[in-house]
Design a protein around this motif. Structure first.
Motif, PDB file in Angstrom:
ATOM      1  N   LEU A  19       1.126  -0.755  -0.163  1.00 40.45           N
ATOM      2  CA  LEU A  19       0.204  -0.005   0.035  1.00 40.45           C
ATOM      3  C   LEU A  19       0.613   1.057   0.040  1.00 40.45           C
ATOM      4  CD1 LEU A  19      -2.956  -1.235   2.488  1.00 40.45           C
ATOM      5  CD2 LEU A  19      -3.042  -0.720   0.428  1.00 40.45           C
ATOM      6  N   PRO A  20       0.368   2.596  -0.797  1.00 41.02           N
ATOM      7  CA  PRO A  20       1.456   3.933  -0.591  1.00 41.02           C
ATOM      8  C   PRO A  20       1.465   4.368   0.644  1.00 41.02           C
ATOM      9  CG  PRO A  20      -0.549   3.762  -1.253  1.00 41.02           C
ATOM     10  CD  PRO A  20      -0.541   2.302  -1.446  1.00 41.02           C
ATOM     11  N   ILE A  21       0.604   3.930   1.842  1.00 44.32           N
ATOM     12  CA  ILE A  21       0.274   4.712   2.803  1.00 44.32           C
ATOM     13  C   ILE A  21      -0.022   3.572   3.913  1.00 44.32           C
ATOM     14  CG2 ILE A  21      -0.378   6.523   4.018  1.00 44.32           C
ATOM     15  CD1 ILE A  21      -1.300   8.092   1.814  1.00 44.32           C
ATOM     16  N   ALA A  22      -0.127   3.332   5.048  1.00 44.97           N
ATOM     17  CA  ALA A  22      -0.041   2.248   5.833  1.00 44.97           C
ATOM     18  C   ALA A  22      -1.317   2.789   7.031  1.00 44.97           C
ATOM     19  CB  ALA A  22       1.348   2.586   6.754  1.00 44.97           C
ATOM     20  N   VAL A  23      -1.801   1.434   6.596  1.00 51.03           N
ATOM     21  CA  VAL A  23      -2.899   1.962   7.325  1.00 51.03           C
ATOM     22  C   VAL A  23      -2.717   0.044   8.737  1.00 51.03           C
ATOM     23  CG1 VAL A  23      -4.008   2.019   5.610  1.00 51.03           C
ATOM     24  CG2 VAL A  23      -3.583  -0.430   5.724  1.00 51.03           C
ATOM     25  N   VAL A  24      -3.640   0.177   9.545  1.00 50.43           N
ATOM     26  CA  VAL A  24      -3.838  -0.619  10.735  1.00 50.43           C
ATOM     27  C   VAL A  24      -5.042  -1.916   9.876  1.00 50.43           C
ATOM     28  CG1 VAL A  24      -4.971  -0.503  12.554  1.00 50.43           C
ATOM     29  CG2 VAL A  24      -3.366   0.998  11.706  1.00 50.43           C
ATOM     30  N   ASP A  25      -4.731  -2.759  10.807  1.00 49.14           N
ATOM     31  CA  ASP A  25      -5.058  -3.906  10.792  1.00 49.14           C
ATOM     32  C   ASP A  25      -6.261  -3.973  12.053  1.00 49.14           C
ATOM     33  OD1 ASP A  25      -7.098  -6.781  10.701  1.00 49.14           O
ATOM     34  OD2 ASP A  25      -4.725  -7.977  10.538  1.00 49.14           O
ATOM     35  N   VAL A  50       4.474  -5.533   7.628  1.00 46.83           N
ATOM     36  CA  VAL A  50       4.996  -4.185   7.489  1.00 46.83           C
ATOM     37  C   VAL A  50       5.339  -3.965   6.075  1.00 46.83           C
ATOM     38  CG1 VAL A  50       6.823  -2.639   8.873  1.00 46.83           C
ATOM     39  CG2 VAL A  50       5.280  -4.182  10.151  1.00 46.83           C
ATOM     40  N   SER A  51       6.380  -4.441   5.840  1.00 49.79           N
ATOM     41  CA  SER A  51       6.399  -5.254   4.628  1.00 49.79           C
ATOM     42  C   SER A  51       5.371  -4.784   3.315  1.00 49.79           C
ATOM     43  CB  SER A  51       7.015  -6.083   4.282  1.00 49.79           C
ATOM     44  OG  SER A  51       6.733  -6.971   3.959  1.00 49.79           O
ATOM     45  N   VAL A  52       3.922  -4.822   3.548  1.00 45.63           N
ATOM     46  CA  VAL A  52       3.809  -4.499   2.739  1.00 45.63           C
ATOM     47  C   VAL A  52       2.319  -3.646   3.114  1.00 45.63           C
ATOM     48  CG1 VAL A  52       2.836  -6.629   1.438  1.00 45.63           C
ATOM     49  CG2 VAL A  52       1.498  -6.009   2.547  1.00 45.63           C
ATOM     50  N   GLY A  53       2.961  -2.540   4.239  1.00 47.35           N
ATOM     51  CA  GLY A  53       2.101  -1.268   4.974  1.00 47.35           C
ATOM     52  C   GLY A  53       0.531  -1.406   5.449  1.00 47.35           C
ATOM     53  N   VAL A  54       1.453  -2.481   6.211  1.00 43.76           N
ATOM     54  CA  VAL A  54       0.035  -2.667   7.557  1.00 43.76           C
ATOM     55  C   VAL A  54       1.120  -2.890   8.548  1.00 43.76           C
ATOM     56  CG1 VAL A  54      -1.312  -4.187   8.398  1.00 43.76           C
ATOM     57  CG2 VAL A  54      -1.235  -3.740   6.200  1.00 43.76           C
ATOM     58  N   ASP A  55       1.341  -1.472   8.866  1.00 42.62           N
ATOM     59  CA  ASP A  55       1.814  -1.288  10.094  1.00 42.62           C
ATOM     60  C   ASP A  55       1.686  -1.577  11.805  1.00 42.62           C
ATOM     61  OD1 ASP A  55       1.311   1.209  10.518  1.00 42.62           O
ATOM     62  OD2 ASP A  55       2.902   2.598   9.833  1.00 42.62           O
ATOM     63  N   LEU A 250      -2.164  -9.598   4.257  1.00 40.74           N
ATOM     64  CA  LEU A 250      -3.301  -9.774   3.236  1.00 40.74           C
ATOM     65  C   LEU A 250      -4.128  -8.961   2.770  1.00 40.74           C
ATOM     66  CD1 LEU A 250      -3.356 -13.144   3.189  1.00 40.74           C
ATOM     67  CD2 LEU A 250      -2.120 -12.232   0.895  1.00 40.74           C
ATOM     68  N   ILE A 251      -3.776  -7.587   4.016  1.00 44.92           N
ATOM     69  CA  ILE A 251      -5.360  -6.173   4.227  1.00 44.92           C
ATOM     70  C   ILE A 251      -5.075  -5.797   2.636  1.00 44.92           C
ATOM     71  CG2 ILE A 251      -5.062  -4.206   5.178  1.00 44.92           C
ATOM     72  CD1 ILE A 251      -6.540  -5.555   7.020  1.00 44.92           C
ATOM     73  N   PRO A 252      -3.936  -5.540   1.975  1.00 44.84           N
ATOM     74  CA  PRO A 252      -3.778  -4.319   0.665  1.00 44.84           C
ATOM     75  C   PRO A 252      -5.088  -5.019  -0.521  1.00 44.84           C
ATOM     76  CG  PRO A 252      -2.044  -5.228   1.399  1.00 44.84           C
ATOM     77  CD  PRO A 252      -2.518  -6.060   2.585  1.00 44.84           C
ATOM     78  N   LEU A 253      -4.619  -6.423  -0.426  1.00 44.18           N
ATOM     79  CA  LEU A 253      -6.421  -7.059  -1.272  1.00 44.18           C
ATOM     80  C   LEU A 253      -7.260  -6.178  -1.162  1.00 44.18           C
ATOM     81  CD1 LEU A 253      -5.059 -10.522  -1.408  1.00 44.18           C
ATOM     82  CD2 LEU A 253      -4.845  -8.816  -3.101  1.00 44.18           C
ATOM     83  N   THR A 254      -7.854  -6.361   0.573  1.00 41.63           N
ATOM     84  CA  THR A 254      -9.189  -5.564   0.748  1.00 41.63           C
ATOM     85  C   THR A 254      -9.217  -4.444   0.749  1.00 41.63           C
ATOM     86  OG1 THR A 254      -9.136  -7.478   2.742  1.00 41.63           O
ATOM     87  CG2 THR A 254     -10.866  -5.638   3.071  1.00 41.63           C
ATOM     88  N   VAL A 255      -7.855  -3.663   0.923  1.00 41.83           N
ATOM     89  CA  VAL A 255      -8.224  -1.811   0.496  1.00 41.83           C
ATOM     90  C   VAL A 255      -8.254  -2.087  -0.797  1.00 41.83           C
ATOM     91  CG1 VAL A 255      -6.562   0.045   0.963  1.00 41.83           C
ATOM     92  CG2 VAL A 255      -6.547  -2.021   2.447  1.00 41.83           C
TER      93      VAL A 255
END
Length: 286
Positions: A19-25, A50-55, A250-255
């Motif tokens: 993801l371009p900007i980090a998000v929260v699970d 963290v490596s895919v922007g879920v920090d 895997l959150i980026p798929l949902t986002v």
């Protein structure tokens, strides 16, 4: 907590585009093993995310062992905040054994930890527990609502096949200032009612499922400032990997699926999801 095994994909999915900007699970269960797999290695799971922007993530313990695990992990990992509660299905079992009030007392003690920012998941589940457990679930739900208000914590709600009763109990008790419909599963009409009450709606991988058009219709009417995203890992893995063990990476798929439904660009949605998480739970650095 998840809604059971979904058959389909087998094997660990590859990491999606970051993801371009980090998000929260907003809701994960790092203590739960699924389908014969081991529970995840927490360090590895957080690093992969963290490596895919879920920090950051909110680890949810929904029974007493899970709640104790949650307190241990939030002390070890600054990426984690925590939530503790007695899950509605567990509440019915404990009530039948005469142990529910003692469990509540232990949850209240654990909830005093400053990095426990959530009371939940609590609520009602009429799918797994029959009519004989309804009263215990409702009593436990009301107790958790009261605890969230007394402790000044957010409330995360589990609602399965119980929409009307969940809303009725919240209206009767008065919802806490920050109330999150975890893994929102209602239709557009329920979404409008939740938004009107100021609740946050958290969407999981179910929004990507082919048979979930009603859920996508609900998502489409939710304002950006009321949205959260979650895995409910290890359950509810987003398409095209439905059936695999879910995890925060895997959150980026949902986002990205949410952004398509909302017709907003991914950075805008990510920024909103991150800001909403901090508004609900406070800073991870505190």
């Amino acid at each position: 907590m998840g809604k059971g095994h979904q058959s389909g994909y087998d094997g660990p999915p590859p990491a999606p585009q970051p993801l371009p900007i980090a998000v929260v699970d907003n809701h994960t269960h790092l203590d739960i093993a699924r389908d014969g797999h081991r529970a995840p290695d927490v360090d590895a799971a957080l690093s992969q995310a963290v490596s895919v922007g879920v920090d950051r993530a909110v680890q949810i313990g929904c029974d007493l062992p899970g709640a104790r695990f949650t307190v241990e992990q939030i002390d070890r990992h600054p990426q984690l905040l925590g939530g503790v509660a007695i899950h509605p299905n567990e509440a019915a079992v404990l009530a039948n054994a005469g142990a529910l009030q003692d469990a509540w007392a232990q949850i209240e003690q654990l909830a005093a930890h400053p990095r426990i920012r959530v009371i939940g998941e609590t609520g009602l589940d009429y799918f797994r527990t029959g009519p004989e457990g309804v009263q215990a679930q409702q009593d436990s739900f009301r107790w958790h609502i009261d605890l969230a208000k007394r402790a000044g914590k957010a409330l995360q709600i589990h609602d399965r096949d119980a929409h009307e009763d969940v809303m009725a109990v919240l209206d009767d008790e008065g919802a806490p200032e920050s109330t999150v419909m975890h893994c929102f599963s209602g239709d557009i009409h329920l979404a409008r009612r939740c938004v009107a009450r100021g609740y946050y709606l958290s969407f999981s991988g179910t929004v990507t499922f082919k048979n979930a058009q009603a859920l996508r219709n609900a998502l489409a009417i939710v304002p950006l400032d009321r949205l959260l995203v979650e895995t409910d890992a290890p359950f509810l893995t987003p398409a095209p990997y439905r059936g695999a063990v879910n995890a925060s990476y895997l959150i980026p798929l949902t986002v990205r699926a949410m952004a398509d439904v909302l017709t907003v660009d991914v950075p805008t949605l990510c920024a909103a999801l991150s800001a909403n998480s901090e508004r609900v739970y406070g800073s991870w650095s505190d």
